[in-house]
Design an enzyme around this catalytic site. Structure first.
Site, PDB file in Angstrom:
ATOM      1  N   SER A   1       0.677  -1.225   0.021  1.00  0.00           N
ATOM      2  CA  SER A   1      -0.005   0.015  -0.108  1.00  0.00           C
ATOM      3  C   SER A   1       0.791   1.082  -0.092  1.00  0.00           C
ATOM      4  O   SER A   1       2.189   1.155   0.428  1.00  0.00           O
ATOM      5  CB  SER A   1      -0.922  -0.087   1.317  1.00  0.00           C
ATOM      6  OG  SER A   1      -0.019  -0.156   2.504  1.00  0.00           O
TER       7      SER A   1
ATOM      8  N   CYS B   1      -3.992  -4.629  -7.626  1.00  0.00           N
ATOM      9  CA  CYS B   1      -3.477  -3.159  -7.918  1.00  0.00           C
ATOM     10  C   CYS B   1      -3.837  -2.665  -9.173  1.00  0.00           C
ATOM     11  O   CYS B   1      -3.800  -1.541  -9.396  1.00  0.00           O
ATOM     12  CB  CYS B   1      -2.044  -3.169  -7.604  1.00  0.00           C
ATOM     13  SG  CYS B   1      -1.031  -3.818  -8.631  1.00  0.00           S
TER      14      CYS B   1
ATOM     15  N   GLU C   1      -8.183   3.994  -2.080  1.00  0.00           N
ATOM     16  CA  GLU C   1      -8.155   2.728  -2.522  1.00  0.00           C
ATOM     17  C   GLU C   1      -9.152   1.876  -1.661  1.00  0.00           C
ATOM     18  O   GLU C   1      -8.709   1.788  -0.496  1.00  0.00           O
ATOM     19  CB  GLU C   1      -6.884   2.231  -2.566  1.00  0.00           C
ATOM     20  CG  GLU C   1      -6.646   0.846  -3.250  1.00  0.00           C
ATOM     21  CD  GLU C   1      -5.436   0.378  -3.178  1.00  0.00           C
ATOM     22  OE1 GLU C   1      -4.705   0.679  -2.154  1.00  0.00           O
ATOM     23  OE2 GLU C   1      -4.866  -0.304  -4.107  1.00  0.00           O
TER      24      GLU C   1
HETATM   25  P1  NAD Z   1       0.442  -3.784   3.106  1.00  0.00           P
HETATM   26  O1  NAD Z   1       1.124  -2.240   2.666  1.00  0.00           O
HETATM   27  O2  NAD Z   1      -0.408  -3.704   4.071  1.00  0.00           O
HETATM   28  O3  NAD Z   1       1.540  -4.659   3.354  1.00  0.00           O
HETATM   29  C1  NAD Z   1       2.626  -4.784   2.443  1.00  0.00           C
HETATM   30  C2  NAD Z   1       3.862  -5.553   3.328  1.00  0.00           C
HETATM   31  O4  NAD Z   1       4.233  -4.610   4.033  1.00  0.00           O
HETATM   32  C3  NAD Z   1       3.584  -6.791   3.863  1.00  0.00           C
HETATM   33  O5  NAD Z   1       4.723  -7.656   3.761  1.00  0.00           O
HETATM   34  C4  NAD Z   1       3.380  -6.242   5.222  1.00  0.00           C
HETATM   35  O6  NAD Z   1       3.673  -7.174   6.243  1.00  0.00           O
HETATM   36  C5  NAD Z   1       4.545  -4.897   5.283  1.00  0.00           C
HETATM   37  N1  NAD Z   1       3.651  -4.122   6.330  1.00  0.00           N
HETATM   38  C6  NAD Z   1       2.585  -3.713   6.603  1.00  0.00           C
HETATM   39  N2  NAD Z   1       2.441  -2.815   7.404  1.00  0.00           N
HETATM   40  C7  NAD Z   1       3.559  -2.413   7.788  1.00  0.00           C
HETATM   41  C8  NAD Z   1       4.124  -1.484   8.739  1.00  0.00           C
HETATM   42  N3  NAD Z   1       3.492  -0.490   9.401  1.00  0.00           N
HETATM   43  N4  NAD Z   1       5.605  -1.064   8.596  1.00  0.00           N
HETATM   44  C9  NAD Z   1       6.437  -2.080   7.913  1.00  0.00           C
HETATM   45  N5  NAD Z   1       6.094  -3.133   7.128  1.00  0.00           N
HETATM   46  C10 NAD Z   1       4.621  -3.386   7.083  1.00  0.00           C
HETATM   47  O7  NAD Z   1      -0.299  -4.029   1.688  1.00  0.00           O
HETATM   48  P2  NAD Z   1      -1.130  -5.252   1.673  1.00  0.00           P
HETATM   49  O8  NAD Z   1      -2.486  -5.060   2.229  1.00  0.00           O
HETATM   50  O9  NAD Z   1      -0.522  -6.557   1.935  1.00  0.00           O
HETATM   51  O10 NAD Z   1      -1.656  -5.115   0.104  1.00  0.00           O
HETATM   52  C11 NAD Z   1      -2.409  -4.667  -0.626  1.00  0.00           C
HETATM   53  C12 NAD Z   1      -1.762  -3.341  -1.057  1.00  0.00           C
HETATM   54  O11 NAD Z   1      -0.701  -3.634  -2.100  1.00  0.00           O
HETATM   55  C13 NAD Z   1      -2.853  -2.475  -2.037  1.00  0.00           C
HETATM   56  O12 NAD Z   1      -2.663  -1.006  -1.742  1.00  0.00           O
HETATM   57  C14 NAD Z   1      -2.250  -2.724  -3.292  1.00  0.00           C
HETATM   58  O13 NAD Z   1      -2.855  -1.844  -4.418  1.00  0.00           O
HETATM   59  C15 NAD Z   1      -0.673  -3.021  -3.402  1.00  0.00           C
HETATM   60  N6  NAD Z   1      -0.202  -3.554  -4.403  1.00  0.00           N
HETATM   61  C16 NAD Z   1       0.571  -2.756  -5.335  1.00  0.00           C
HETATM   62  C17 NAD Z   1       0.986  -3.468  -6.401  1.00  0.00           C
HETATM   63  C18 NAD Z   1       1.625  -2.588  -7.393  1.00  0.00           C
HETATM   64  O14 NAD Z   1       2.350  -3.167  -8.371  1.00  0.00           O
HETATM   65  N7  NAD Z   1       1.696  -1.291  -7.368  1.00  0.00           N
HETATM   66  C19 NAD Z   1       0.804  -4.983  -6.444  1.00  0.00           C
HETATM   67  C20 NAD Z   1       0.042  -5.455  -5.702  1.00  0.00           C
HETATM   68  C21 NAD Z   1      -0.428  -4.877  -4.492  1.00  0.00           C
END
Ligand code: NAD
Length: 497
Positions: free
Chosen positions: A226, A281, A382
């Site tokens: 995210s 995404c 989103e």
């Molecule tokens: P997220 O940001 O919550 O988590 C992603 C990763 O970050 C995970 O491994 C998680 O453990 C880690 N994380 C979460 N919170 C954290 C924190 N406070 N500090 C450090 N690390 C942390 O995302 P999600 O819910 O797993 O996935 C969905 C999101 O990913 C959506 O926003 C989607 O649009 C995005 N996404 C983007 C793409 C792209 O190519 N741009 C592709 C797939 C998903």
């Protein structure tokens, strides 16, 4: 109950952190496994294993690296149904969709198999008299990948095949929501002949991520997730001197002009809006209808929604599965409520959906909000769920302005039969990935994937040629062999003669 363990130095290891997370089956709402959440010392152990393995892997011949990746490609291909099932059980997406995920990941592995061509440098003879110059691409070192829940197999495959091909060693911190597949892939890499320590997996949360960002032996970090976390990773990783690419969230707009083939546009909107329950995404989140397009398009979309089968992803009849967690389901429902409260017309409300036999599953049905306006929360943020918002505008220019004013810039699409309009859109739109009568324009493995604006922090996109650039450092050599003609002290700045 099974516990998913870290994979360090070629073996599963027991965690001593004392912290674990629950892994749900989203279709039933039940906890099916637990996952270890790493402590800082456990991350350090994984990085140390990667650092040790780097000593030989960075010098492994191109032929050796190619053979390992080729063998891995064969193994993933052989086990793809098993992998897909693993994804469905923990993520919830339907099996056919999970198979598509594995296939697109596999294409990056296939691209990485061409490493001997990808890593060629350049050479210039006689840059000065009897002096040659050439460039080399060398590995960064130990690199880390931090990945999201929505593509637990494919997104890590956007990273590690290229990183390993380039001679780096890797520490992966996958999503803690659906982590089983990464341990499985680690074992396949080992069977493919990858030396122990070259690829490691540490499961965990912020503790593990922060340690990777601060660890002095990690040279580069790839992140997908995210936007708030992507920004955090970019700021903290670069502050610590690391190379960082951090891909964030999205709010992809699909513009429908009045001359479009409305059946094609309706199929595309429903497929790209509700596929994988909107947890992509590259999902279409906003339909921007121009002129009278909405009047022709929306009845066709409603017809298609009514025919959609939502259920357990393991059921071959299901076209859409549940959301990832109860908390996320509540968040998505909250966005639907806010849209209605802020004045949108709730035409189809997915909150009322019941899936027989799966009463505790995390299901929200396909939802359609009409007459959404830019100021509304459901438009700005989103949602990452099966919610399509329709914004009606009078002109093409208004549609473009909407897209340009939104803070996300991942993907977009236009549906029209007018080649001139499509060309104009392609040329002027400020978005990283563009579809023309194609709703989900995910670049092939030999291009690179990435958005603009708040959808990507960093310079280079992921996988493809940008991936090779990200995981290598460029070195330029200038070479002259001893020649008595060139003796003599010269304090001047070197000039080419
Ligand atoms: P997220 O940001 O919550 O988590 C992603 C990763 O970050 C995970 O491994 C998680 O453990 C880690 N994380 C979460 N919170 C954290 C924190 N406070 N500090 C450090 N690390 C942390 O995302 P999600 O819910 O797993 O996935 C969905 C999101 O990913 C959506 O926003 C989607 O649009 C995005 N996404 C983007 C793409 C792209 O190519 N741009 C592709 C797939 C998903």
């Amino acid at each position: 109950m099974d516990t998913i363990r870290h994979w360090i130095n070629g073996a599963l290891v027991d965690s001593k952190s004392g912290r674990r997370g629950d892994v749900f089956n989203p279709a039933t709402g039940e906890v099916q496994k637990q996952v270890d959440l790493a402590s800082e010392p456990e991350v350090d152990t994984a990085v140390a294993a990667a650092k040790k393995a780097l000593e030989s892997w960075q010098h492994a011949s191109l032929a050796t690296r190619t053979r390992v990746l080729f063998a891995y490609r064969e193994l993933v291909n052989r086990h793809k149904d098993e992998i897909a099932r693993m994804l469905t059980l923990e993520h919830g997406k339907v099996l056919s969709d999970a198979q598509g995920e594995v296939q697109r990941g596999l294409e990056v592995v296939e691209y990485a198999c061409g490493l001997s061509d990808l890593l060629k440098g350049e050479i210039s003879e006689n840059v000065s008299t009897e002096v040659d110059s050439y460039s080399l691409r060398q590995p960064v070192g130990v690199v880390a990948g931090i990945t999201p829940f929505n593509f637990p197999a494919m997104v890590p495959m956007w990273m590690y095949p290229i990183a390993l091909a380039c001679g780096n060693t890797f520490v992966l911190k996958p999503s803690e929501r659906d982590p089983s597949v990464t341990a499985f892939c680690a074992e396949l890499l080992q069977k493919a002949g990858l030396p122990d320590g070259v690829f490691n997996v540490v499961h965990g949360d912020k503790v593990a991520v922060d340690r990777l960002l601060g660890h002095p032996d990690v040279g580069a970090v790839s992140f997908v997730g995210s936007t708030p976390i992507a920004k955090y990773i970019y700021e903290n990783g670069t502050k610590n001197g690391k190379r960082v690419q951090a891909l964030g969230g999205a709010k992809n707009h699909m513009v429908v002009l009045p001359d479009a083939d409305m059946d094609l546009a309706a199929d595309a909107a429903v497929g790209a809006g509700y596929g994988s329950a909107g947890e992509r995404c590259m999902a279409i989140a906003v339909l921007v209808t121009v002129g009278n397009a909405a009047d022709k398009l929306l009845p066709k979309i409603r017809e298609r929604i009514a025919a959609l089968k939502v259920g357990n992803g393991l059921d071959p009849a299901s076209q859409m599965g549940p959301l990832i967690t109860r908390q996320h389901m509540e968040k998505v429902s909250g966005y639907i409520a806010s849209g209605a409260q802020e004045g949108a017309e709730l035409i189809v409300d997915g909150r009322t959906l019941k899936v027989p036999g799966h009463e505790n599953g995390f299901f929200v049905g396909p939802t359609l909000l009409d007459r959404v306006r830019p100021g509304m929360t459901c438009y700005q943020e989103e949602i990452f769920g099966p919610v399509l918002s329709v914004v009606r505008v009078a002109t093409y220019e208004e549609a473009i302005r909407l897209i340009h004013e939104h803070h996300y810039g991942n993907g977009t699409a236009i549906f029209t039969n007018d080649g001139g309009a499509a060309r104009k859109f392609r040329h002027e739109i400020q978005i990283g990935m563009v579809g023309i009568n194609v709703p989900i324009p995910v670049p092939m493995s030999y291009y690179s994937f990435g958005g603009w604006k708040q959808s990507l922090f960093g310079d280079l996109h992921i996988y493809g040629p940008d991936g090779v650039r990200f995981y290598t450092r460029n070195k330029v050599v200038i070479e002259r062999w001893p020649d008595p003609r060139f003796r003599g002290v010269d304090l001047g700045f070197p000039q080419n003669r």
